[in-house]
Design a protein around this motif. Structure first.
Motif, PDB file in Angstrom:
ATOM      1  N   PHE A  85      26.068  37.250 -21.461  1.00 17.53           N
ATOM      2  CA  PHE A  85      27.442  37.697 -21.705  1.00 17.53           C
ATOM      3  C   PHE A  85      27.770  38.858 -20.773  1.00 17.53           C
ATOM      4  N   GLU A  87      29.049  42.356 -20.567  1.00 21.60           N
ATOM      5  CA  GLU A  87      29.297  43.564 -21.352  1.00 21.60           C
ATOM      6  C   GLU A  87      30.495  44.322 -20.797  1.00 21.60           C
ATOM      7  N   LYS A  93      41.929  40.433 -16.189  1.00 15.51           N
ATOM      8  CA  LYS A  93      41.398  39.429 -17.098  1.00 15.51           C
ATOM      9  C   LYS A  93      40.022  39.814 -17.644  1.00 15.51           C
ATOM     10  N   ASP A  95      39.265  41.199 -20.470  1.00 14.90           N
ATOM     11  CA  ASP A  95      39.063  40.797 -21.873  1.00 14.90           C
ATOM     12  C   ASP A  95      38.677  39.330 -21.963  1.00 14.90           C
ATOM     13  N   GLU A  96      39.278  38.480 -21.137  1.00 18.48           N
ATOM     14  CA  GLU A  96      38.943  37.058 -21.154  1.00 18.48           C
ATOM     15  C   GLU A  96      37.511  36.832 -20.687  1.00 18.48           C
ATOM     16  N   ARG A  98      35.005  38.899 -20.952  1.00 21.18           N
ATOM     17  CA  ARG A  98      34.060  39.353 -21.980  1.00 21.18           C
ATOM     18  C   ARG A  98      33.876  38.331 -23.096  1.00 21.18           C
ATOM     19  N   GLU A  99      34.831  37.436 -23.234  1.00 15.46           N
ATOM     20  CA  GLU A  99      34.707  36.398 -24.257  1.00 15.46           C
ATOM     21  C   GLU A  99      33.796  35.255 -23.811  1.00 15.46           C
ATOM     22  N   ILE A 100      33.521  35.168 -22.500  1.00 13.29           N
ATOM     23  CA  ILE A 100      32.719  34.063 -21.968  1.00 13.29           C
ATOM     24  C   ILE A 100      31.238  34.296 -22.267  1.00 13.29           C
ATOM     25  N   ARG A 101      30.585  33.240 -22.684  1.00  5.15           N
ATOM     26  CA  ARG A 101      29.130  33.276 -22.880  1.00  5.15           C
ATOM     27  C   ARG A 101      28.514  32.075 -22.178  1.00  5.15           C
ATOM     28  N   ARG A 137      38.403  30.804 -15.259  1.00  9.33           N
ATOM     29  CA  ARG A 137      39.077  31.712 -16.188  1.00  9.33           C
ATOM     30  C   ARG A 137      39.793  32.834 -15.448  1.00  9.33           C
TER      31      ARG A 137
END
Length: 501
Positions: A85, A87, A93, A95-96, A98-101, A137
């Motif tokens: 992930f 950090e 973008k 915030d987007e 940080r949502e990616i795993r 993304r």
């Protein structure tokens, strides 16, 4: 000028080669020195902070600078799930991102984290390991990239990645070695920062827990004060609010022992000794901040004293609420022409609910201080005792009903007994008889009987005042439990009858 001899030419060429070699060595040494100096500065920069977020930004900025890359990222391994992930992610973008795993092995970063091998790729889109999850993304084209593992104590904790060499060039092997050199001090600093971050989170959680505990304790102290406000501080008329000396002025005044409250025990102690027709002593020790034991007493007219003592089936806040409702109903419904049995019948009808699992054992009575007649009703409570004027101890038996709130439409019976002047009624909850020592042995009714005077009467000793008797019971229970944790609420109510007229 004649021709230069061949030997001289060879000597000049050899000299030039030596000079060139020396210059090359000098430049290599200079480059290595610059690289060492650069890594030293990188190490200083990275170790200039212990804050995780700041450190990650410094690592990313430093990696981009020394490799002349357009962008960089640090992708961490989640120790719980094994996923990768972001950090920290910069830009619009962030915030987007940080949502990616990424799962372990997914994409080039996942492959490096899984294998522990470094990679340098000139055209990322043509690499079979390439994943466009992040690029799609953020809408950022990736041409060339380098990715190296960040390893601490033999475990891979993340990967360091740089994207797109500036001016359209490709990353060199020297760039890859430089990025690997950066990853080494990064690992130590990053692990320290992660430990510090975990410590900070733990301290914040501890602080929040302590604050919540303090709020709860404060609320419980308020609840305790409210609950204790239900208990009488002296014999009063039923309508007196706040409770003060009521219509029966000859009854003994009592006051709240403040020291006992602070110690977790609320006692109602005598203000002074005087010639009075009735003496009342009471004590309550909740096992928690608030509890379910309760008592009340007040005058009905110039000669009748009403009293009650009960025990709610649960402890804590639910028991305190049930106790408050029960005491409110008792005080609101009891009238001079009502018997104790009629009172319990009406209160039970109000308390009973099909879905409720709470109930209360209760004993209540009306003592006529002119005649000595005691009329009482028992709702499944511990059997009280009467201490006769000759010191004999008698169980106050009668027809028992079920506890309040267990069954609806129950009729509670009235029982009658006569008291002589100087005789005492002792009411208590099972917190006395079921008090346990460290071996889980219970105090029991036999010990209580002896302390009340059964054994003393047989030995010819009697004459304790109600105050002395109450203290003697509590002291004996405390000696028996010997510091063991109190498992249940404790309450007692002692009434000594002295006939009017």
């Amino acid at each position: 000028m004649g021709d230069i001899p061949l030997g001289w030419l060879l000597a000049v060429v050899l000299l030039l080669l030596v000079v060139a070699a020396v210059e090359w060595k000098r430049r290599e040494a200079t480059t290595e020195l610059q690289r060492t100096h650069q890594l030293f500065e990188v190490s200083l920069e990275i170790n200039s902070t212990i804050l995780k977020q700041d450190l990650l930004k410094k690592i990313m900025d430093t990696a981009s600078l020394v490799t002349d890359a357009e962008a960089s990222s640090v992708i961490l391994v989640d120790p719980e799930t094994g996923d990768l992930f972001f950090e920290v992610a910069l830009g619009e973008k962030g915030d987007e991102i940080r949502e990616i795993r990424l799962t372990m092995g997914e994409g080039i970063a996942g492959w490096v984290a899984q294998t522990g091998e470094s990679v340098k790729i000139d055209d990322a889109s043509r690499d079979s390991r390439w994943s466009s999850k992040v690029a799609n993304r953020v809408d950022y084209p990736t041409r060339s990239l380098m990715c190296v593992p960040v390893t601490s104590k033999g475990a891979i904790i993340g990967v360091l990645q740089v994207l797109n060499k500036r001016n359209g060039k490709h990353f060199s092997d020297k760039d890859l070695r430089l990025l690997q050199s950066i990853a080494s001090p990064t690992a130590v600093s990053l692990e320290n920062a992660m430990l510090y971050d975990a410590l900070e989170k733990s301290l914040r959680a501890l602080s929040d827990t302590v604050a919540a505990k303090e709020r709860m304790e404060s609320e419980l102290r308020i609840a305790r004060d409210i609950q204790m406000g239900f208990l009488p501080r002296g014999v009063s008329s039923r309508r007196s609010v706040p409770i003060q000396m009521g219509g029966l002025g000859e009854l003994q005044a009592e006051e709240l022992d403040v020291e006992a409250v602070a110690a977790g025990e609320v006692s109602l102690l005598s203000e002074e000794q005087q010639e009075i027709p009735a003496k009342v002593r009471s004590v309550i020790r909740p096992a928690r901040e608030v509890g379910g034991d309760f008592y009340d007493y007040f005058t009905l007219d110039s000669s009748k004293l009403f009293f009650t003592l009960g025990d709610v089936s649960d402890k804590g806040i639910p028991a305190a609420l049930f106790m408050a409702v029960t005491m409110t109903l008792i005080k609101g419904k009891m009238t001079p022409d009502m018997t104790p049995g009629q009172l319990l019948t009406e209160v039970n009808n109000e308390l009973y609910k099909d879905e409720s699992a709470m109930f209360a054992t209760i004993f209540c009575g009306v003592l006529d201080m002119q005649t000595g007649k005691l009329e009482y009703s028992d709702g499944g409570h511990c059997t009280p005792y009467i201490i006769r004027s000759n010191g004999a101890v008698e169980p106050l038996r009668g027809i028992k009903g079920v506890p309040l709130g267990v069954m609806d439409d129950r009729i509670y019976a009235d029982n009658t007994v006569m008291l002589e002047a100087g005789e005492t009624i002792v009411l208590y909850t099972d917190g006395i008889t079921e008090a346990e020592d460290s071996q889980l042995r219970q105090y029991g009714t036999a010990r209580l009987y002896d302390v009340l005077g059964g054994k003393l009467a047989a030995e010819g000793e009697s004459g304790l005042s109600v105050q002395e008797l109450m203290e003697r019971i509590l002291n004996d229970v405390d000696q028996f439990t010997n510091g063991a944790l109190q498992s249940d609420d404790i309450a007692m109510l002692l009434i000594e009858h002295n006939r009017i007229g």
